[in-house]
Scaffold this active site. Sequence first.
Site, PDB file in Angstrom:
ATOM      1  N   ASP A   7       5.011  20.144   7.608  1.00 50.05           N
ATOM      2  CA  ASP A   7       5.990  21.242   7.562  1.00 50.05           C
ATOM      3  C   ASP A   7       7.266  20.881   6.805  1.00 50.05           C
ATOM      4  OD1 ASP A   7       6.160  19.524   9.928  1.00 50.05           O
ATOM      5  OD2 ASP A   7       7.924  20.684  10.428  1.00 50.05           O
ATOM      6  N   LEU A   8       7.689  19.622   6.894  1.00 47.61           N
ATOM      7  CA  LEU A   8       8.929  19.234   6.198  1.00 47.61           C
ATOM      8  C   LEU A   8       8.712  19.180   4.685  1.00 47.61           C
ATOM      9  CD1 LEU A   8      10.189  16.482   8.670  1.00 47.61           C
ATOM     10  CD2 LEU A   8      10.951  18.876   8.487  1.00 47.61           C
ATOM     11  N   CYS A  68      -4.794  12.384  12.301  1.00 44.49           N
ATOM     12  CA  CYS A  68      -5.578  11.148  12.386  1.00 44.49           C
ATOM     13  C   CYS A  68      -5.354  10.598  13.798  1.00 44.49           C
ATOM     14  CB  CYS A  68      -5.140  10.139  11.323  1.00 44.49           C
ATOM     15  SG  CYS A  68      -3.475   9.582  11.622  1.00 44.49           S
ATOM     16  N   ASP A  82       4.716   0.710  11.980  1.00 45.18           N
ATOM     17  CA  ASP A  82       3.458   0.114  11.495  1.00 45.18           C
ATOM     18  C   ASP A  82       3.266  -1.312  11.976  1.00 45.18           C
ATOM     19  OD1 ASP A  82       3.493   1.735   8.224  1.00 45.18           O
ATOM     20  OD2 ASP A  82       3.042   2.440  10.231  1.00 45.18           O
ATOM     21  N   ARG A 130      -8.743  -0.437   4.633  1.00 46.01           N
ATOM     22  CA  ARG A 130      -7.872   0.531   3.956  1.00 46.01           C
ATOM     23  C   ARG A 130      -6.519  -0.084   3.640  1.00 46.01           C
ATOM     24  NH1 ARG A 130      -6.971   5.915   6.939  1.00 46.01           N
ATOM     25  NH2 ARG A 130      -5.639   6.025   5.112  1.00 46.01           N
ATOM     26  N   ARG A 165       0.415  14.740  12.600  1.00 40.29           N
ATOM     27  CA  ARG A 165       0.962  14.459  11.273  1.00 40.29           C
ATOM     28  C   ARG A 165       1.038  15.722  10.401  1.00 40.29           C
ATOM     29  NH1 ARG A 165      -1.316   8.852   9.224  1.00 40.29           N
ATOM     30  NH2 ARG A 165       0.697   8.844   8.131  1.00 40.29           N
ATOM     31  N   PRO A 166       1.820  16.703  10.846  1.00 45.54           N
ATOM     32  CA  PRO A 166       2.009  17.941  10.071  1.00 45.54           C
ATOM     33  C   PRO A 166       2.732  17.651   8.753  1.00 45.54           C
ATOM     34  CG  PRO A 166       3.602  17.826  11.850  1.00 45.54           C
ATOM     35  CD  PRO A 166       2.661  16.670  12.044  1.00 45.54           C
ATOM     36  N   LYS A 168       0.848  -1.202   0.000  1.00 44.06           N
ATOM     37  CA  LYS A 168       0.000   0.000   0.000  1.00 44.06           C
ATOM     38  C   LYS A 168       0.881   1.248   0.000  1.00 44.06           C
ATOM     39  CE  LYS A 168      -1.744   1.536   4.008  1.00 44.06           C
ATOM     40  NZ  LYS A 168      -1.457   2.957   4.313  1.00 44.06           N
ATOM     41  N   ASN A 169       1.910   1.254   0.852  1.00 50.19           N
ATOM     42  CA  ASN A 169       2.710   2.467   1.019  1.00 50.19           C
ATOM     43  C   ASN A 169       3.747   2.675  -0.078  1.00 50.19           C
ATOM     44  OD1 ASN A 169       1.148   2.934   3.203  1.00 50.19           O
ATOM     45  ND2 ASN A 169       2.686   2.406   4.733  1.00 50.19           N
ATOM     46  N   VAL A 220       8.243   7.144  16.695  1.00 44.81           N
ATOM     47  CA  VAL A 220       7.957   7.805  15.410  1.00 44.81           C
ATOM     48  C   VAL A 220       6.716   8.684  15.485  1.00 44.81           C
ATOM     49  CG1 VAL A 220       7.381   7.408  12.967  1.00 44.81           C
ATOM     50  CG2 VAL A 220       9.114   5.991  14.108  1.00 44.81           C
ATOM     51  N   ARG A 244      -4.741  10.920   3.992  1.00 48.10           N
ATOM     52  CA  ARG A 244      -3.557  11.779   4.103  1.00 48.10           C
ATOM     53  C   ARG A 244      -2.608  11.585   2.932  1.00 48.10           C
ATOM     54  NH1 ARG A 244      -0.068  14.252   7.472  1.00 48.10           N
ATOM     55  NH2 ARG A 244       2.130  13.753   7.134  1.00 48.10           N
TER      56      ARG A 244
HETATM   57  C1  EPZ Z   1       4.227   6.979   6.057  1.00 41.55           C
HETATM   58  O1  EPZ Z   1       3.451   8.017   6.629  1.00 41.55           O
HETATM   59  C2  EPZ Z   1       3.302   5.768   5.997  1.00 41.55           C
HETATM   60  N1  EPZ Z   1       2.154   6.053   5.149  1.00 41.55           N
HETATM   61  C3  EPZ Z   1       2.833   5.415   7.414  1.00 41.55           C
HETATM   62  O2  EPZ Z   1       2.055   4.226   7.314  1.00 41.55           O
HETATM   63  C4  EPZ Z   1       4.073   5.115   8.263  1.00 41.55           C
HETATM   64  O3  EPZ Z   1       3.657   4.863   9.589  1.00 41.55           O
HETATM   65  C5  EPZ Z   1       5.013   6.317   8.249  1.00 41.55           C
HETATM   66  O4  EPZ Z   1       5.353   6.648   6.876  1.00 41.55           O
HETATM   67  C6  EPZ Z   1       6.307   6.059   9.008  1.00 41.55           C
HETATM   68  O5  EPZ Z   1       6.950   4.941   8.480  1.00 41.55           O
HETATM   69  C7  EPZ Z   1       2.318   6.026   3.793  1.00 41.55           C
HETATM   70  O6  EPZ Z   1       3.397   5.775   3.283  1.00 41.55           O
HETATM   71  C8  EPZ Z   1       1.095   6.277   2.972  1.00 41.55           C
HETATM   72  P1  EPZ Z   1       6.323  10.350   8.144  1.00 41.55           P
HETATM   73  P2  EPZ Z   1       4.036   9.541   6.644  1.00 41.55           P
HETATM   74  O7  EPZ Z   1       6.227  11.583   7.348  1.00 41.55           O
HETATM   75  O8  EPZ Z   1       4.777   9.807   5.391  1.00 41.55           O
HETATM   76  C9  EPZ Z   1       6.409  13.648  11.527  1.00 41.55           C
HETATM   77  C10 EPZ Z   1       0.204   2.842   7.726  1.00 41.55           C
HETATM   78  O9  EPZ Z   1      -0.218   2.309   8.757  1.00 41.55           O
HETATM   79  N2  EPZ Z   1       6.386  14.605  10.414  1.00 41.55           N
HETATM   80  O10 EPZ Z   1       7.543   9.493   8.050  1.00 41.55           O
HETATM   81  O11 EPZ Z   1       2.940  10.430   7.030  1.00 41.55           O
HETATM   82  C11 EPZ Z   1       5.077  12.926  11.646  1.00 41.55           C
HETATM   83  O12 EPZ Z   1       4.166  13.702  12.419  1.00 41.55           O
HETATM   84  C12 EPZ Z   1       0.673   4.286   7.742  1.00 41.55           C
HETATM   85  O13 EPZ Z   1       0.311   2.254   6.602  1.00 41.55           O
HETATM   86  C13 EPZ Z   1       6.546  15.965  10.696  1.00 41.55           C
HETATM   87  O14 EPZ Z   1       6.694  16.363  11.846  1.00 41.55           O
HETATM   88  O15 EPZ Z   1       5.068   9.418   7.870  1.00 41.55           O
HETATM   89  C14 EPZ Z   1       5.448  11.639  12.342  1.00 41.55           C
HETATM   90  O16 EPZ Z   1       5.512  11.868  13.744  1.00 41.55           O
HETATM   91  C15 EPZ Z   1       0.469   4.921   9.115  1.00 41.55           C
HETATM   92  N3  EPZ Z   1       6.510  16.855   9.671  1.00 41.55           N
HETATM   93  C16 EPZ Z   1       6.857  11.361  11.791  1.00 41.55           C
HETATM   94  O17 EPZ Z   1       7.332  12.594  11.233  1.00 41.55           O
HETATM   95  C17 EPZ Z   1       6.347  16.468   8.356  1.00 41.55           C
HETATM   96  O18 EPZ Z   1       6.345  17.327   7.459  1.00 41.55           O
HETATM   97  C18 EPZ Z   1       6.874  10.302  10.718  1.00 41.55           C
HETATM   98  O19 EPZ Z   1       6.047  10.752   9.670  1.00 41.55           O
HETATM   99  C19 EPZ Z   1       6.190  15.084   8.097  1.00 41.55           C
HETATM  100  C20 EPZ Z   1       6.214  14.166   9.132  1.00 41.55           C
END
Ligand code: EPZ
Length: 418
Positions: free
Chosen positions: A125-126, A117, A305, A397, A122-123, A22-23, A327, A93
Amino acid sequence: MPKIVVEKSGPLKGSVRISGAKNAVLPIMAAALLAEEKCIIEDVPDLKDVNVMSAVLRSLGSEVTKLENGSLEIYTPEIKTAEAPYELITKMRASFFVMGPLLARLKNAKIPLPGGCAIGARPVDLHLKGFKSLGVEINIEHGYIEGKADKLVGNTIYLDFPSVGATENIMMAATLAEGVTIIENAAEEPEITDLANFLNKLGANIKGAGTDTIKITGVERLGGTRHQVIPDRIETGTYMVAAAITGGDITIENVVPNHIKPVIAKLRECGVDIEEMDDALRVRSTGELKAVDVTTLPYPGFPTDLQSQFMGLMTVANGSSVVNETVFENRFMHVSELTRMGAKIRIEGHSAVVEGIKRLEGAKVSATDLRAGATLILAGLVAEGKTEIHNIYHIDRGYVEIESKLTSLGARIYREED
Ligand code: EPZ
């Protein structure tokens, strides 16, 4: 409302085939917006999230066709609008992944702010920091993020956290930028590498995906390609835990063992016997499990996950274990549901202390996110009596045909209307 009912099941036995990730498929579908010719994506999992992403692409002007063998054909000769629809973006998202391709191809994007969620704020900003570094002017007003640029120019971007989504979105935006973009402290997940492989097959020039430094050299345009999505390592880990918790013996097919190393290592520490083959795993357990601590980390650490599934396993292990979630800031929503099944878990900040017990009791419980939902199914397999799981749309999902796959392994699981 439909619910899933799970009854105490014997040791799971037999074989199960893992679906496409999925991811990986969600960012790859968004990346298809960059392609001026047809893209065929193979081994696409039949999930609600894939249907939502297809609807988002169609709203932007893509022709998305489900082919008879489950592949998806995506053709976007031109993107009709830079504005993504509110009702779809706020549903999932991951649809925020279209911002990078829109900026690359149209130099313009208007996307509703994605909601948080159950597992955290889940901001993004990056993501926005990266786009600004490429010369994009960002305005946030009335719940929308608008990005505009005369042109995108390569730059060096350091990610404060190795965000998967930010790495993917910035990488997509940079494919058509002028000059070279370097993403430092990039995420290293296998899904990043799969996306980079797809983009390079379209004609992009990306090096270093899968490491913490990714170099993207901008090109003029991107064509079309055919690409098979990597297997879902999180679905794989979920079935590994299913074998471990039921004391079963299952063969999991269509696996890349190298993508799931931290889970193989951790389950072996618990006393689970795991045989690695080229594209399969055989997972055997006596059901007697040693309690082991775990800490989630960005790849190649233990995946967040699979945190809830592993916690579910520890609720019936011999001894106490500590589960550290580093995380996400709020990924213990499954604790209250497991507690309803008799589990003994104490949350202390970002850690949960799990005291293993002999057996769980079936109960009425509710899924709070897709991985927590899967965990409740696994717990229901060994709990005394019946477990009824509500809010199962979360599960649909992220898991293809989870009931039929588990039933084929001997699980007693079925869906019924409430
Ligand atoms: C991806 O989400 C996955 N989703 C998530 O899987 C997975 O848990 C996550 O990566 C971590 O491995 C998809 O790929 C569709 P992140 P993503 O940006 O990209 C913070 C599932 O169950 N952050 O690596 O949203 C954020 O808040 C889902 O399949 C910022 O602060 O994850 C989090 O605490 C759940 N600012 C951490 O980083 C930003 O701009 C990791 O988020 C972006 C993220």
